[in-house]
Design an enzyme around this catalytic site. Structure first.
Site, PDB file in Angstrom:
ATOM      1  N   LYS A 214       0.823  -1.209   0.000  1.00  0.00           N
ATOM      2  CA  LYS A 214       0.000   0.000   0.000  1.00  0.00           C
ATOM      3  C   LYS A 214       0.860   1.263   0.000  1.00  0.00           C
ATOM      4  CE  LYS A 214      -1.748   0.875   4.005  1.00  0.00           C
ATOM      5  NZ  LYS A 214      -0.947   2.055   4.445  1.00  0.00           N
ATOM      6  N   THR A 215       1.816   1.339   0.917  1.00  0.00           N
ATOM      7  CA  THR A 215       2.661   2.530   1.017  1.00  0.00           C
ATOM      8  C   THR A 215       3.456   2.735  -0.266  1.00  0.00           C
ATOM      9  OG1 THR A 215       2.845   2.260   3.416  1.00  0.00           O
ATOM     10  CG2 THR A 215       4.494   3.628   2.341  1.00  0.00           C
TER      11      THR A 215
ATOM     12  N   ASP B 195      -4.734   7.918   2.955  1.00  0.00           N
ATOM     13  CA  ASP B 195      -4.246   6.613   3.400  1.00  0.00           C
ATOM     14  C   ASP B 195      -5.132   6.095   4.528  1.00  0.00           C
ATOM     15  OD1 ASP B 195      -2.584   4.402   3.684  1.00  0.00           O
ATOM     16  OD2 ASP B 195      -1.190   5.435   5.026  1.00  0.00           O
ATOM     17  N   GLU B 196      -5.252   4.765   4.660  1.00  0.00           N
ATOM     18  CA  GLU B 196      -6.017   4.113   5.731  1.00  0.00           C
ATOM     19  C   GLU B 196      -7.445   4.668   5.809  1.00  0.00           C
ATOM     20  OE1 GLU B 196      -4.832   1.586   7.023  1.00  0.00           O
ATOM     21  OE2 GLU B 196      -2.681   1.737   7.410  1.00  0.00           O
TER      22      GLU B 196
ATOM     23  N   GLN C 228      -9.639  -4.599   7.489  1.00  0.00           N
ATOM     24  CA  GLN C 228      -8.806  -4.178   8.616  1.00  0.00           C
ATOM     25  C   GLN C 228      -9.394  -2.974   9.351  1.00  0.00           C
ATOM     26  OE1 GLN C 228      -4.376  -4.654   8.136  1.00  0.00           O
ATOM     27  NE2 GLN C 228      -4.890  -4.676   5.973  1.00  0.00           N
TER      28      GLN C 228
ATOM     29  N   ARG D 124      -0.363 -10.588  10.500  1.00  0.00           N
ATOM     30  CA  ARG D 124       0.898 -10.008  11.002  1.00  0.00           C
ATOM     31  C   ARG D 124       2.051 -11.000  10.816  1.00  0.00           C
ATOM     32  NH1 ARG D 124      -0.256  -5.795   9.803  1.00  0.00           N
ATOM     33  NH2 ARG D 124      -2.081  -6.856   8.983  1.00  0.00           N
TER      34      ARG D 124
END
Length: 710
Positions: A48-49, A239-240, A270, A612
């Site tokens: 994503k980043t 973002d997010e 998420q 994770r």
């Protein structure tokens, strides 16, 4: 003399980025086709980043001016990382680009237009402590009595005000959702809220919620400002997006209104922060809210093995309120995730600790190992086991167990019960009551300490003064409950936790009072190992001191495993992840099942925990809880949702007696005539009948068990 020529950034001749080479097909589509309203569903570990960074670089290479780009994030770290990556890609710093958190960008905007909303440009920003102090001042100015009744403290009031404002509702709804016991005080709470708002205006100050609310007010009430800003920002990136609240979503819509080039990146799977007023509908309803919106999916996962992703995909598929997508792995095959039932929480902790030691001995650094849990009190037994084995750990998402104030409260009350002359314990127990300050508490402690025992003090100590006597009456009710309880540490802890006075104190003081009550119940379970209060307090004191010493010794130690709540672990990753206490009632949490959408959010939380892990995933749970009061635990429904072929069960067997050190408190503790101690277990034999095991004498048989017994 040597010369070094500094390159003019404007004259950088770095070749253009080969996007097709640098990105996968899904990422490339977002970067090159992201005009207009776009929803990017970026699965866990999908880059994503990287994609947002390349999108910004792409726009700049296409001739978009830096000041025409607005990049909104949720942390300063994220915005810094993205800008640094853009600079690395382009060979030049994108001077003028607007990038930062919602709050930092709001601050910049409001400094420019402050006078339009009744503030001066030099307004102050109140941090949490400042805000609490101002709320306390408002309560005093309104002459609301807090001495003879339980009125919410500033931290709770601030939490209610913030929740109400971020949700966009009314105070009654917020109080009903968070602290229904305070509904009779609704009028006074609303007066405090109004006074707080006026005080901030008078002081030319804003809290963090105000930054967003006033930014939205500016955009709504001043069309020329809205047009100016939405014209300036040709491209808005968020973002997010799944973590935005209703205010942030509205701000984004207004800022992108002119050009309609809005690209939001997030993952509905998420969305786990509804308790902070995050609204999952912002991402789920994006295609309906924006005409001709494009939806991109990024599902290639670069983090986890195929086996771990299969578990994540299977469980999240049970959610109905979501965008359907399936993660695929870029990593080679690995081991099946392990499902590990243990007889007790202690056995679960023992298994996790031994697996950590095994991973470490086979070359995995401690920093690449994490243990995740739904709630902080789930990790208590594991903390003891890690201390016993001298395994270094870093606790995230709160204080270590014995450092928590409510645990210290319980210990202080038990110390007074055990030793009525314990002045410092008296002071701590008394200060929780209205009308009793430090000086008064010390005087009461001296008076009570002159008596032979607590029962005598409760019967004979009288306190003058209206305020202090009211507080003393509350203390007497708690102490009387302790004296009336069965003379067992566990029963005495439950008597204290069950008292109306102490429960009301917790709710009055702390927004997370329910979690604190859960901690105390876990503490009572631990105490069931002891028949004698003195032995219990001695064990606790030694454990506390050892924990403090370990903390000092490891202050600068970098190689430590991580213990973390799942909420705190979002965005992080480790080679090996243990998710513990995966039982019904714990995960999913029982309270969440009573909330609208609660089960699906709990499932998303499980999804976050699973994703994770890079290489190894362990899902553990105890079959029983308690010692005297045995409770049979059921595995979480999330474990049942994993197909049999996607998991491997581990059956634990005891290798026998673990320590050659006898119990220090044998004469005071339970019968350990077997020659040692073993944690209480309930096991089924080959024909399905229950077999009893001996009760332990102590969780720690000796303080030497905590460290290296050399």
């Amino acid at each position: 003399m040597k010369e070094f020529i500094l390159q003019d950034q404007q004259g950088s001749t770095r070749p253009k980025i080969d996007y097709a080479k640098e990105l996968n097909a899904q990422q490339l589509a977002v970067v090159t086709e992201g005009d207009g309203p776009c929803l990017v569903l970026a699965g866990a570990g999908s880059g994503k980043t990287r994609t947002i960074t390349y999108r910004v670089a792409y726009l700049l290479e296409q001739g978009v001016a830096p000041e025409e780009i607005l990049l909104l994030t949720f942390t300063n770290k994220a915005s810094r990382e993205m800008i640094e990556r853009v600079e690395g890609l382009l060979g030049t710093y994108p001077k003028g680009l607007w990038a930062g958190t919602f709050h930092s960008i709001a601050n910049r905007m409001l400094r420019r237009y402050a006078k339009l909303i009744g503030f001066q440009p030099n307004f102050s920003i109140l941090d949490q402590e400042d805000a609490r102090d101002l709320v306390s001042l408002c309560v005093k100015e309104l002459k609301i009595s807090t001495k003879n009744k339980r009125f919410p403290r500033a931290a709770v009031l601030n939490s209610l005000i913030s929740f109400k404002r971020n949700r966009g509702g009314v105070m009654e709804t917020a109080v009903e959702a968070k602290h229904p016991k305070f509904l009779p005080l609704l009028d006074e709470i609303e007066q405090v809220e109004d006074r707080y708002r006026k005080q901030k205006m008078e002081q030319n100050a804003m809290d963090f919620d105000d930054l967003l609310l006033h930014w939205l007010k500016l955009l709504k009430e001043h069309p020329h400002v809205r047009e100016e800003l939405s014209s300036q920002f040709r491209y808005v990136l968020v973002d997010e997006f799944q973590d935005t609240n209703v205010i942030q979503a509205e701000i984004v819509k207004l800022l992108s209104g002119h050009h309609q080039n809005l690209l939001v990146v997030g993952d509905d799977a998420q969305s786990i922060y509804s308790f902070r007023a995050a609204e999952i509908k912002n991402i789920l309803n994006f295609p309906d809210r924006y005409d001709a919106a494009k939806t991109f999916q990024m599902t290639v996962n670069y983090r986890s093995t195929p086996e771990i992703l299969a578990v994540a995909n299977s469980v999240i598929a049970y959610n109905s309120g979501q965008f359907e997508k399936e993660l695929s792995a870029d990593r080679p095959k690995g081991d099946l995730p392990l499902v590990v039932p243990a007889n007790t929480a202690g056995k679960e902790a023992q298994y996790i600790a031994e697996q950590i030691q095994d991973l470490y001995s086979n070359g995995m650094n401690y920093t690449e190992i994490s243990v995740l849990f739904r709630a902080s009190f789930h990790a208590q037994a594991l903390e003891f086991e890690l201390m016993r084995r001298d395994i270094p750990y870093d606790y995230r998402g709160g204080l270590k167990f014995f450092e928590r104030s409510h645990v210290k409260d319980i210990i202080a009350h038990l110390r007074v019960l055990h030793n009525v002359k314990d002045g410092m314990a008296w002071v701590r127990t008394l200060k929780i009551h209205p009308g009793i300050g430090l000086i008064t508490a010390a005087k009461i402690a001296r008076t009570a300490g002159a008596h032979e025992d607590l029962a005598s003090a409760v019967a004979h100590v009288k306190i003058g003064g209206k305020k202090a006597s009211a507080g003393w009456e509350g203390s007497l009710r708690i102490m009387s409950a302790l004296l009336a309880a069965r003379p067992l540490p566990a029963e005495q802890i439950r008597a204290l936790a069950g008292s109306d006075d102490y429960q009301l104190y917790l709710e009055n003081e702390f927004p997370n009072f329910r979690d604190r009550l859960d901690d105390i119940e876990q503490f009572s379970v631990f105490a069931e190992q002891f028949d004698d209060l003195g032995a219990f307090l001695e064990a606790v004191s030694l454990t506390q001191e050892h924990s403090v010493q370990l903390g000092r010794d490891r202050l600068f130690q970098e190689d430590q495993i991580v213990l973390s709540t799942i909420h705190q672990a979002k965005g992080l990753e480790w080679d090996a992840v243990f998710v513990m206490n995966v039982t019904e009632g714990s995960f999913p949490h029982a309270r969440a099942l009573d909330e609208d959408g609660g089960l699906e959010e709990e499932r998303r939380l499980f999804y976050v925990a699973v994703t994770r892990a890079r290489k190894k995933l362990f899902l553990t749970y105890p079959l029983t809880a308690g010692y005297d009061h045995i409770e049979i635990k059921q595995p979480s429904m999330f474990l049942d949702e994993i197909p049999e072929q996607q998991k491997e069960f581990v059956k634990l067997r005891s290798a026998g007696y673990r320590s050659n050190v006898g119990p220090r408190w044998k004469s005071q503790a339970r019968d350990t005539s077997s020659g040692g101690w073993e944690e209480p277990t309930i096991v089924l034999n080959d024909i399905g009948e229950r077999e009893e095991r001996p009760m332990p004498s102590s969780f720690l048989s000796d303080i030497n068990d905590l460290g290296n017994n050399e």
